[in-house]
Structures are given as structure tokens and as C-alpha cells.
Design a protein around this motif. Structure first.
Motif, PDB file in Angstrom:
ATOM      1  N   SER A 115      62.708  33.708  25.852  1.00  0.00           N
ATOM      2  CA  SER A 115      61.351  33.621  25.175  1.00  0.00           C
ATOM      3  C   SER A 115      60.387  32.807  26.084  1.00  0.00           C
ATOM      4  CB  SER A 115      61.316  32.886  23.896  1.00  0.00           C
ATOM      5  OG  SER A 115      61.983  31.802  23.961  1.00  0.00           O
ATOM      6  N   ALA A 116      60.953  32.144  27.261  1.00  0.00           N
ATOM      7  CA  ALA A 116      60.018  31.411  27.987  1.00  0.00           C
ATOM      8  C   ALA A 116      58.660  32.143  28.517  1.00  0.00           C
ATOM      9  CB  ALA A 116      60.680  30.947  29.487  1.00  0.00           C
ATOM     10  N   GLY A 117      58.621  33.352  28.850  1.00  0.00           N
ATOM     11  CA  GLY A 117      57.470  34.148  29.012  1.00  0.00           C
ATOM     12  C   GLY A 117      56.390  33.965  27.948  1.00  0.00           C
ATOM     13  N   ASN A 118      56.871  34.191  26.597  1.00  0.00           N
ATOM     14  CA  ASN A 118      56.184  34.368  25.354  1.00  0.00           C
ATOM     15  C   ASN A 118      55.519  32.987  25.296  1.00  0.00           C
ATOM     16  OD1 ASN A 118      56.990  36.890  25.033  1.00  0.00           O
ATOM     17  ND2 ASN A 118      58.819  36.217  23.697  1.00  0.00           N
ATOM     18  N   THR A 119      56.134  31.674  25.567  1.00  0.00           N
ATOM     19  CA  THR A 119      55.545  30.400  25.263  1.00  0.00           C
ATOM     20  C   THR A 119      54.487  30.355  26.058  1.00  0.00           C
ATOM     21  OG1 THR A 119      56.973  29.222  26.653  1.00  0.00           O
ATOM     22  CG2 THR A 119      57.582  29.718  24.299  1.00  0.00           C
ATOM     23  N   ARG A 120      54.111  31.117  27.157  1.00  0.00           N
ATOM     24  CA  ARG A 120      53.125  30.608  28.152  1.00  0.00           C
ATOM     25  C   ARG A 120      51.955  31.314  27.842  1.00  0.00           C
ATOM     26  NH1 ARG A 120      55.328  28.586  32.971  1.00  0.00           N
ATOM     27  NH2 ARG A 120      57.643  28.764  33.035  1.00  0.00           N
ATOM     28  N   ALA A 158      58.121  33.845  19.821  1.00  0.00           N
ATOM     29  CA  ALA A 158      58.721  32.605  20.328  1.00  0.00           C
ATOM     30  C   ALA A 158      59.187  31.704  19.169  1.00  0.00           C
ATOM     31  CB  ALA A 158      57.558  31.999  21.284  1.00  0.00           C
ATOM     32  N   ASP A 159      58.116  31.687  18.194  1.00  0.00           N
ATOM     33  CA  ASP A 159      58.630  30.895  16.927  1.00  0.00           C
ATOM     34  C   ASP A 159      59.904  31.279  16.345  1.00  0.00           C
ATOM     35  OD1 ASP A 159      56.399  29.246  17.343  1.00  0.00           O
ATOM     36  OD2 ASP A 159      55.226  30.367  15.760  1.00  0.00           O
ATOM     37  N   ALA A 160      60.044  32.708  16.114  1.00  0.00           N
ATOM     38  CA  ALA A 160      61.103  33.331  15.560  1.00  0.00           C
ATOM     39  C   ALA A 160      62.562  32.974  16.564  1.00  0.00           C
ATOM     40  CB  ALA A 160      61.250  34.626  15.303  1.00  0.00           C
ATOM     41  N   THR A 201      49.249  36.811  19.849  1.00  0.00           N
ATOM     42  CA  THR A 201      49.730  36.503  18.321  1.00  0.00           C
ATOM     43  C   THR A 201      51.132  36.926  18.159  1.00  0.00           C
ATOM     44  OG1 THR A 201      47.702  36.585  17.551  1.00  0.00           O
ATOM     45  CG2 THR A 201      49.441  36.640  15.933  1.00  0.00           C
ATOM     46  N   ARG A 202      51.577  38.115  18.811  1.00  0.00           N
ATOM     47  CA  ARG A 202      52.773  38.736  18.746  1.00  0.00           C
ATOM     48  C   ARG A 202      54.024  37.890  19.574  1.00  0.00           C
ATOM     49  NH1 ARG A 202      53.607  45.151  19.275  1.00  0.00           N
ATOM     50  NH2 ARG A 202      52.457  44.805  17.373  1.00  0.00           N
ATOM     51  N   ALA A 247      67.368  26.793  16.662  1.00  0.00           N
ATOM     52  CA  ALA A 247      67.640  25.592  15.865  1.00  0.00           C
ATOM     53  C   ALA A 247      68.757  25.763  14.864  1.00  0.00           C
ATOM     54  CB  ALA A 247      66.302  25.064  15.275  1.00  0.00           C
ATOM     55  N   SER A 248      68.699  26.846  14.248  1.00  0.00           N
ATOM     56  CA  SER A 248      69.658  27.131  13.423  1.00  0.00           C
ATOM     57  C   SER A 248      71.082  27.069  13.654  1.00  0.00           C
ATOM     58  CB  SER A 248      69.514  28.519  12.605  1.00  0.00           C
ATOM     59  OG  SER A 248      68.133  28.570  11.814  1.00  0.00           O
TER      60      SER A 248
END
Length: 387
Positions: A18-23, A34-36, A28-29, A42-43
Motif C-alpha cells: 500500500s506504499a504507493g497509495n499513501t503517497r 490504504a486505511d483498510a 479518495t479511493r 493492525a488486526s
């Protein structure tokens, strides 16, 4: 499943894939994805308490990687504070302290940064919230870019001299006193000692069989009004035979110079900033008493004028310091010229490409006037002749 497998799965989910998404948080998508991914990772960690030690060990590896990329403890704490929150800062501080126990000695400035780390323990939360915060911190550490190396020279590891200790004490008293005349006398004495210390160190180094080379250090330039503060730091550096380059995104300036001069810049910049902020508070109070409401523009203009005027005064002080008898000048000026050339060369090697920027938000005439007046009253005195 092994603890290593749990951490690997969590990292693949939240840090790597997900590194690319956080940049690209504007998408919004991508942000939702990235949050998901962060929640899923974390779970996984929250469900496996046996993975905690491995998770901490990986964090120390991220810290060690940041050091290899040129970052230092204060830099990491600063960027974490800017991009995350206080809980993450405390997590980062704990991680840095843990890694330091296994690290090699790195010099006096590095040790001072370790001592200055926040002492509060990380917040006590449920396992899922804790794992989320850890992953957010690791995600930030993972994407830190390489910085210019500013390792301390061997001379920086010497114990602090008595002269520097006296200068530090004098400036602390000047900042604390409520009496302007006392502050003026204390600061003038500190400036006198600072000039003498710088010249003595330059002459001593020139006579040594293995002359020192210029080094570099980073000084935080914190918001708000960081542009004006960077201008002030640049003026202090230039007056003390150093050069400064501001890194706006990461909130610091890199100052290049010889060790004695770097120490002088750190002390004088901090003192002048304290004086500027105190003077700005008094000026705003006077403006409010006169029925005039002051804004961010007033404060930005105040600090910009202060930095500009102090720079003028410091340059005059530096020129005055170069005067003396012909014999004194014949000994000292070639040494200083050689050191300034060495500083310029080190700066060019560290920063082959730099750009200039213009101050923004400087449009309040009253703020400019009050800032100029405060700079004229700041405790900056012309240095005595070199001999």
C-alpha cells in the motif's frame, strides 16, 4: 504461524503493497484502500501478542536505516511531529532510545539529541490501536528519503570549553532578565567572548599539523513563520563564517562551517529567536492596547523585518571584527579567508543545487516597523578588534 510470519504479512499489507497509495492522499479511493490495509495489518498484529518483540526489532531496523540515509534523532522527531501526532512522537522516541543502546557512539550533538528526546512513555491503549499507531510510524520511517550526511568531525567530540559554557550561561541570563540594560550587558559580553573564541580556534587549527575540516549541523526551523526564522538563521550563519541552506519540507536548515563557528551560530540564533518572540509579544500587546487588532500578517511582517535588520547589524559587526593593526590582520585575515573557502567548497559538495525563495505574507507596515525597532534593540553588539 511464526511471529516473523505475522509481522511479514502485516508489513506486506500495510507498508509495502500500500506504499504507493499513501503517497496520494488526494485520491479518495487510494486513501480508503490504504486505511483498510492498515486496519487489516493492525488486526493481524493485535491477534498475535508473541509478535510484539519481532515488531519492535523491525522498528529498530527502520531507525538504523534512517541513520544510514543521513537522518538524526532530532530530524526524525521533528518530521513525526509534523506529520503524525504526539502519541507517535513518543513511540518514535522510545524506538530511538532502544536502538541507541545497540548503536555506536556518534558524537556530542547526537548524544544531546538523544538526551532531548521526549521522556514520556508511549500512551497505553488497546492492542489494535497500538498496532495501528506503530504501523503508521513505520510507514513514515519507511518513506524517509536520503539526506545530506552531516556526521560530526572528531573535533566536535571534545568536551565543551569553559568559554562556551560561559557564553551559554550569559545568554541564558540575558534571555531571562526583565531588565533591558542587564540583558544588554550580558549579551554584549557573550558576543565578545564568542568572537574571541572563534578567532582563537581558527588560529589554533591553522597551526595544527592536521587542520580541521568544516563540518555541518542541522538546526530546526519550526513553524509558524518559518520563512522569517530561516532568514534570521541565515543572517546569523553568514556573520559567523558559516553558510545555511533551508529545507522547508522537513523543517530544518543545514549550517556548514567550522565547529567553533557552528556552536556560535546555534547559541546566537536561539538567543535572538527568544528575544524576537518576546519583543513580538510586547509589540502585539501595545497594538491591542491602542485598539488595533493584529493578525498573522502582523507577526509575519514583524519577524521578517526583525530578521532583515538583525542581518544588517550582524554584517556590520562582522566587518568591525575584521579591523585591527596591520600585523594582526596579516595573521588572521588569510586564515579566515582560507576557512571561508573551505566552507564554500563543503557547501557546494553537500548542495550542488540550491534555489532561492521570496518571503510571503509580508504586507503589514506596522509589523515591519515594530520588527525593525525590536531588531535595533536586540542584544547584538559590534565585536571588538581581533587583538
Amino acid at each position: 504461524m511464526s511471529t516473523s510470519s505475522t509481522v511479514d504479512r502485516a508489513f506486506r499489507t500495510a507498508l509495502y503493497e500500500s506504499a504507493g497509495n499513501t503517497r496520494n492522499t488526494r485520491n479518495t479511493r487510494s486513501a480508503r484502500n490504504a486505511d483498510a490495509a492498515l486496519d487489516t495489518a493492525a488486526s493481524l498484529l493485535a491477534a498475535d501478542p508473541a509478535a510484539d518483540a519481532e515488531l519492535a526489532r523491525r522498528g529498530e531496523e527502520f531507525v538504523a536505516t534512517a541513520w544510514r540515509r543521513g537522518w538524526q534523532p532530532a530530524d526524525v522527531v521533528r518530521i513525526v511531529r509534523r506529520e503524525l501526532d504526539d502519541g507517535h512522537v513518543r513511540l518514535a522516541a522510545a524506538l530511538i532510545r532502544a536502538q541507541a543502546a545497540r548503536d555506536r557512539p556518534r558524537g556530542r550533538r547526537w548524544a544531546a539529541q538523544l538526551d532531548a528526546l521526549p521522556a514520556d512513555a508511549p500512551p497505553r491503549t488497546d492492542r489494535f490501536s497500538h498496532a495501528t499507531a506503530v504501523l503508521e510510524l513505520y510507514r513514515l520511517l519507511l518513506r524517509l528519503p536520503a539526506l545530506e550526511p552531516v556526521d560530526e568531525p572528531a573535533s566536535a567530540s571534545r568536551p565543551e570549553s569553559r568559554t562556551l559554557a560561559r557564553i551559554r550561561a550569559l545568554l541564558a541570563k540575558a534571555e531571562a532578565t526583565a531588565y533591558p540594560q542587564e540583558a544588554e550587558a550580558l549579551s554584549a559580553k557573550a558576543q565578545e567572548l564568542m568572537a574571541r573564541y572563534s578567532v582563537d580556534e581558527a588560529l589554533l587549527a591553522a597551526r595544527a599539523p592536521d587542520p580541521d575540516a568544516p563540518g555541518a549541523c542541522r538546526i530546526g526551523v519550526e513553524p509558524p513563520y518559518e520563512q522569517a526564522k530561516a532568514v534570521l538563521l541565515d543572517a546569523v550563519a553568514a556573520a559567523n563564517h558559516c553558510r545555511a541552506v533551508w529545507n522547508e519540507p522537513f523543517g530544518f536548515s543545514t549550517v556548514v562551517g567550522f565547529e567553533a563557528d557552528l556552536e556560535a551560530v546555534e547559541l546566537l540564533y536561539t538567543s535572538l529567536l527568544v528575544q524576537a518572540e518576546a519583543a513580538m509579544t510586547r509589540a502585539e500587546a501595545a497594538q491591542r492596547a491602542g485598539g488595533r487588532k493584529r493578525t498573522k500578517t502582523f507577526r509575519q511582517s514583524f519577524l521578517a523585518a526583525y530578521a532583515h535588520r538583525v542581518g544588517t547589524r550582524l554584517r556590520a559587526a562582522a566587518e568591525h571584527a575584521a579591523t585591527g593593526t596591520a600585523a594582526e590582520a596579516a595573521e588572521v585575515l588569510p586564515v579566515l579567508a582560507s576557512r571561508e573557502a573551505a566552507v564554500a567548497d563543503r557547501l557546494e559538495r553537500l548542495f550542488p543545487e540550491t534555489t532561492t525563495t521570496r518571503l510571503r505574507g509580508v504586507g503589514d507596515a506596522a509589523g515591519w516597523t515594530e520588527g525593525t525597532r525590536a531588531a535595533d534593540e536586540a542584544q547584538v553588539r559590534s565585536r571588538r578588534p581581533l587583538r
